[in-house]
Design a protein around this motif. Sequence first.
Motif, PDB file in Angstrom:
ATOM      1  N   GLU A 113      69.098  23.377   4.090  1.00 21.56           N
ATOM      2  CA  GLU A 113      69.587  22.171   3.407  1.00 21.56           C
ATOM      3  C   GLU A 113      68.419  21.548   2.733  1.00 21.56           C
ATOM      4  O   GLU A 113      67.261  21.439   3.174  1.00 21.56           O
ATOM      5  CB  GLU A 113      69.914  21.190   4.516  1.00 21.56           C
ATOM      6  CG  GLU A 113      71.042  21.667   5.361  1.00 21.56           C
ATOM      7  CD  GLU A 113      71.483  20.798   6.422  1.00 21.56           C
ATOM      8  OE1 GLU A 113      71.912  19.664   6.161  1.00 21.56           O
ATOM      9  OE2 GLU A 113      71.439  20.941   7.755  1.00 21.56           O
ATOM     10  N   ILE A 118      72.912  22.876  -0.339  1.00 25.67           N
ATOM     11  CA  ILE A 118      73.123  23.283   1.106  1.00 25.67           C
ATOM     12  C   ILE A 118      73.446  25.119   1.029  1.00 25.67           C
ATOM     13  O   ILE A 118      74.486  25.224   0.469  1.00 25.67           O
ATOM     14  CB  ILE A 118      74.300  22.713   1.885  1.00 25.67           C
ATOM     15  CG1 ILE A 118      74.403  23.146   3.386  1.00 25.67           C
ATOM     16  CG2 ILE A 118      75.848  22.566   1.102  1.00 25.67           C
ATOM     17  CD1 ILE A 118      75.269  22.557   4.138  1.00 25.67           C
ATOM     18  N   LEU A 141      80.536  25.169   3.704  1.00 29.70           N
ATOM     19  CA  LEU A 141      79.420  24.469   2.857  1.00 29.70           C
ATOM     20  C   LEU A 141      79.857  23.707   1.842  1.00 29.70           C
ATOM     21  O   LEU A 141      79.258  22.487   1.679  1.00 29.70           O
ATOM     22  CB  LEU A 141      78.547  25.607   2.174  1.00 29.70           C
ATOM     23  CG  LEU A 141      78.035  27.006   2.870  1.00 29.70           C
ATOM     24  CD1 LEU A 141      77.466  27.824   2.145  1.00 29.70           C
ATOM     25  CD2 LEU A 141      76.647  26.321   3.669  1.00 29.70           C
ATOM     26  N   ASP A 144      80.407  19.940   2.809  1.00 32.72           N
ATOM     27  CA  ASP A 144      79.249  19.274   3.346  1.00 32.72           C
ATOM     28  C   ASP A 144      79.475  17.557   2.793  1.00 32.72           C
ATOM     29  O   ASP A 144      79.973  17.318   1.942  1.00 32.72           O
ATOM     30  CB  ASP A 144      78.230  19.750   2.209  1.00 32.72           C
ATOM     31  CG  ASP A 144      76.652  18.778   2.403  1.00 32.72           C
ATOM     32  OD1 ASP A 144      76.414  18.638   3.661  1.00 32.72           O
ATOM     33  OD2 ASP A 144      76.163  18.525   1.467  1.00 32.72           O
ATOM     34  N   PRO A 150      77.037  23.606  -2.794  1.00 31.67           N
ATOM     35  CA  PRO A 150      76.909  24.734  -1.972  1.00 31.67           C
ATOM     36  C   PRO A 150      76.816  26.033  -2.528  1.00 31.67           C
ATOM     37  O   PRO A 150      77.157  26.360  -3.616  1.00 31.67           O
ATOM     38  CB  PRO A 150      78.414  24.795  -1.431  1.00 31.67           C
ATOM     39  CG  PRO A 150      79.347  24.518  -2.784  1.00 31.67           C
ATOM     40  CD  PRO A 150      78.394  23.227  -3.189  1.00 31.67           C
TER      41      PRO A 150
END
Length: 417
Positions: A113, A118, A141, A144, A150
């Motif tokens: 992260e 992420i 993901l 998030d 992602p």
Amino acid sequence: MDKSFDGAQRRELSNFVADFRHTIPRLDAMREGIELYGATRFSAFDLFAPNENTLSRVIIELFDPLGSHGQGVLFLNALLRAIGFPRLRQNDPVRVRREAMTRARRRIDMVIETPQYIIGIENKPWAVQQVNQLADYRDELKADPRGRTPILVFLSDQKERSAHGDVVRVPYYSSHGEISLRELLASVKDQIKALKPKAFVQDFIQYIDAEFGSGYVDDEAYRPYVDAVNAEFDDPSKRKAIATILLAQNSLHTRVLSDVGDYVLAQVRAKVRDDFETYSEYKLGDSVCEKYYPWGLRRTTWPANCLVALEAQADGYDHVMFGVRAPDIKRLPEKERDGASPARKKLEDMARSIPGGKKTAYWPWMQEVPEPYWGPEFAARLIIESATGEIEAHPEVQELGRQFVEMAATVDRLLSE
């Protein structure tokens, strides 16, 4: 040698071999000196034979800016750059997690992260993908709560089976110019400031080459031999003689591997029972070139399809392993059940008798050989490193014979109980 060679070619080859023979002691001394002071083949990866979890720990340690390597975001930025994303700054906060639980009760091998991204990394060097596994990771993901970009990275030679278009596949090794973990590490190796992590990354690269690449990687210890032959090839009068040897390469390679098989058979007959026979009519050198084509030994009194064997797990003499082959009828596809062995039940717990092996549907006990690629360079190395030039004098061949003796004796004992 090919009977089509004329007398002049035979004399030329004979003269070249006779002349070159005088340089061998000096080349041997050079190789031994390189090994003594450089230990070019020593690698922790070879010693510990890492599994999937171990490789995940290695990779996440490198990608963690706070990892013990001390190189900050060097490796993580190499990954981002390779997959087309902007790099991080040295002081950007980064959180790294292993085995991150998803809402679908699955675990992503690694999650990184950052303020912008992420990143999920699924590591599958050998195991197959589960149904919708990558799609579930992608959805996790994308959910998030902070709305970060992602990125799902699939560390594998496999093609993704789900989440198509939303996965960045990064194989461990590639010879086609695509992104690979090997090239990613190689691109930053010279930027590593500390000696220990630099040596570690070099070891990791060599492991990837041997395990996932085309096999044998040129070793500095053998360079004197290569350079000496190249020097001879520069002489036009000797080129035909060297080319003659190249013509015979395939047959010589097969002969060396078959000599290994003959030695193993002789050891088992001498130290277990003298009625062991080879499983098929083919020599070891002819069998191990093909994927899933076992070469093995057995007694006629053993149940069908039970043998101690060597087998390549990939075409071209690659991923060679050895073990006890006795396929489990309960775990075989229906079309392969004729190849099951009634001996499997008695051999199911082989690991109790011989520690260190793995179990599969086909093998109650199996293990990779120390050098899993058995190409021409492997055969040459056996001869070069042998104290006498004889295959049976090489320690690796002797150890393989010892292991086959142990396996054969153990199977014979378990089947008689």
